[in-house]
Scaffold this active site. Structure first.
Site, PDB file in Angstrom:
ATOM      1  N   GLY A   7      12.407 -24.523   3.475  1.00  0.00           N
ATOM      2  CA  GLY A   7      12.525 -24.014   4.967  1.00  0.00           C
ATOM      3  C   GLY A   7      13.576 -24.876   5.657  1.00  0.00           C
ATOM      4  N   ASP A  45       2.882 -25.821  12.461  1.00  0.00           N
ATOM      5  CA  ASP A  45       1.904 -24.837  12.667  1.00  0.00           C
ATOM      6  C   ASP A  45       0.404 -25.267  12.729  1.00  0.00           C
ATOM      7  OD1 ASP A  45       0.963 -22.035  13.092  1.00  0.00           O
ATOM      8  OD2 ASP A  45       0.541 -21.740  11.010  1.00  0.00           O
ATOM      9  N   LYS A 104       4.468 -24.999  16.780  1.00  0.00           N
ATOM     10  CA  LYS A 104       3.566 -23.939  17.715  1.00  0.00           C
ATOM     11  C   LYS A 104       2.487 -24.581  17.889  1.00  0.00           C
ATOM     12  CE  LYS A 104       4.346 -20.305  14.149  1.00  0.00           C
ATOM     13  NZ  LYS A 104       3.640 -19.228  13.350  1.00  0.00           N
ATOM     14  N   PHE A 115       4.420 -15.305  13.944  1.00  0.00           N
ATOM     15  CA  PHE A 115       4.886 -15.444  12.904  1.00  0.00           C
ATOM     16  C   PHE A 115       6.435 -15.219  12.904  1.00  0.00           C
ATOM     17  CE2 PHE A 115       6.450 -14.621   8.460  1.00  0.00           C
ATOM     18  CZ  PHE A 115       5.709 -15.517   7.833  1.00  0.00           C
ATOM     19  N   VAL A 116       7.364 -16.041  12.598  1.00  0.00           N
ATOM     20  CA  VAL A 116       8.691 -16.123  12.774  1.00  0.00           C
ATOM     21  C   VAL A 116       9.506 -16.274  11.329  1.00  0.00           C
ATOM     22  CG1 VAL A 116       8.876 -16.739  15.159  1.00  0.00           C
ATOM     23  CG2 VAL A 116       9.096 -18.391  13.388  1.00  0.00           C
TER      24      VAL A 116
HETATM   25  P1  5GP Z   1       1.258 -25.727   8.685  1.00  0.00           P
HETATM   26  O1  5GP Z   1       0.739 -26.631   7.568  1.00  0.00           O
HETATM   27  O2  5GP Z   1       1.473 -26.718   9.865  1.00  0.00           O
HETATM   28  O3  5GP Z   1       0.178 -24.907   9.219  1.00  0.00           O
HETATM   29  O4  5GP Z   1       2.404 -24.921   8.159  1.00  0.00           O
HETATM   30  C1  5GP Z   1       3.627 -25.341   8.069  1.00  0.00           C
HETATM   31  C2  5GP Z   1       4.485 -24.347   6.976  1.00  0.00           C
HETATM   32  O5  5GP Z   1       3.820 -23.010   7.138  1.00  0.00           O
HETATM   33  C3  5GP Z   1       5.837 -24.392   7.214  1.00  0.00           C
HETATM   34  O6  5GP Z   1       6.359 -25.293   6.606  1.00  0.00           O
HETATM   35  C4  5GP Z   1       6.151 -23.038   7.086  1.00  0.00           C
HETATM   36  O7  5GP Z   1       6.425 -22.935   5.853  1.00  0.00           O
HETATM   37  C5  5GP Z   1       4.765 -22.212   7.125  1.00  0.00           C
HETATM   38  N1  5GP Z   1       4.902 -21.508   8.419  1.00  0.00           N
HETATM   39  C6  5GP Z   1       4.046 -21.980   9.546  1.00  0.00           C
HETATM   40  N2  5GP Z   1       4.308 -20.853  10.564  1.00  0.00           N
HETATM   41  C7  5GP Z   1       5.390 -20.114  10.011  1.00  0.00           C
HETATM   42  C8  5GP Z   1       5.950 -18.796  10.678  1.00  0.00           C
HETATM   43  O8  5GP Z   1       6.116 -18.490  12.027  1.00  0.00           O
HETATM   44  N3  5GP Z   1       6.932 -18.463   9.882  1.00  0.00           N
HETATM   45  C9  5GP Z   1       7.148 -18.828   8.729  1.00  0.00           C
HETATM   46  N4  5GP Z   1       7.907 -17.901   8.053  1.00  0.00           N
HETATM   47  N5  5GP Z   1       6.493 -19.878   8.154  1.00  0.00           N
HETATM   48  C10 5GP Z   1       5.632 -20.517   8.780  1.00  0.00           C
END
Ligand code: 5GP
Length: 182
Positions: free
Chosen positions: A45, A104, A132, A154-155
């Site tokens: 990403g 996230d 976020k 979610f984006v």
């Molecule tokens: P975390 O471990 O912080 O919950 O999530 C990080 C990963 O989740 C990011 O690298 C991404 O791949 C995915 N992710 C989190 N939020 C989003 C979102 O709103 N859209 C998308 N496409 N991926 C997300």
């Protein structure tokens, strides 16, 4: 078939991302002058973000990559983080900036930072295009460079996918509801 038609609203435009990348790069130019940092991008990403950000970094830098994922095609975080590709460079004594698309819950970066800390880098910081904060479950994550803080929805676009699609969109947007039902 045009992926742009699947977008309900644009949250961050291409122009806004470019302008913010210039600002973040200026900070990095100052903070890391003479430190030759490694920009360690998390696949897949962060590729568009690291490409845009690095255009405006004028000090010497090196690129490296690693892969860690917690999503498996859906739109909610699993908390299970799998690291499948490790960095190529020796990180000991180096200044490392981990480049991420979005933070996230923070589980992914928290796991990645623990693994990287074992290599004893001289410094270890995070640059993320999106944050976020309302979704955070890991409390001890400090993020040095944040592009944009967004609401907890979610984006897709600018590297971010839904089911491995939409990464190439030049902006960050929200999908129409009917896309999830397909
Ligand atoms: P975390 O471990 O912080 O919950 O999530 C990080 C990963 O989740 C990011 O690298 C991404 O791949 C995915 N992710 C989190 N939020 C989003 C979102 O709103 N859209 C998308 N496409 N991926 C997300």
């Amino acid at each position: 078939m045009n992926l742009n038609n699947d977008i309900k609203k644009i949250l961050v435009t291409e122009e806004q991302i470019k302008a913010r990348c210039k600002e973040l790069a200026e900070e990095i130019n100052k903070d890391y002058a003479d430190k030759k940092p490694i920009l360690l991008s998390l696949l897949r990403g962060s590729i568009p973000f690291v490409a845009e950000l690095s255009k405006y970094i004028t000090i010497p830098i090196q690129f490296d990559y690693m892969k860690a994922s917690s999503y498996h095609g859906g739109t909610t975080s699993s908390g299970n983080v799998a690291v499948t590709i490790l960095p190529s460079y020796k990180l000991e004594g180096r200044h490392v900036i981990v480049v991420e698309d979005i933070v996230d819950t923070g589980f992914t970066l928290s796991t990645v930072m623990k693994i990287l800390a074992e290599s004893k880098p001289a410094s270890l910081e995070i640059a993320t295009l999106l944050d976020k904060p309302a979704m955070r479950k890991v409390t001890d994550l400090s993020i040095k460079y944040i592009g944009f803080s967004i609401e907890p929805e979610f984006v897709v676009g600018y590297g971010l996918d839904y089911d491995e699609l939409y990464r190439q969109l030049p902006y960050v947007g929200v999908l129409k509801e009917e896309i999830y039902k397909k």
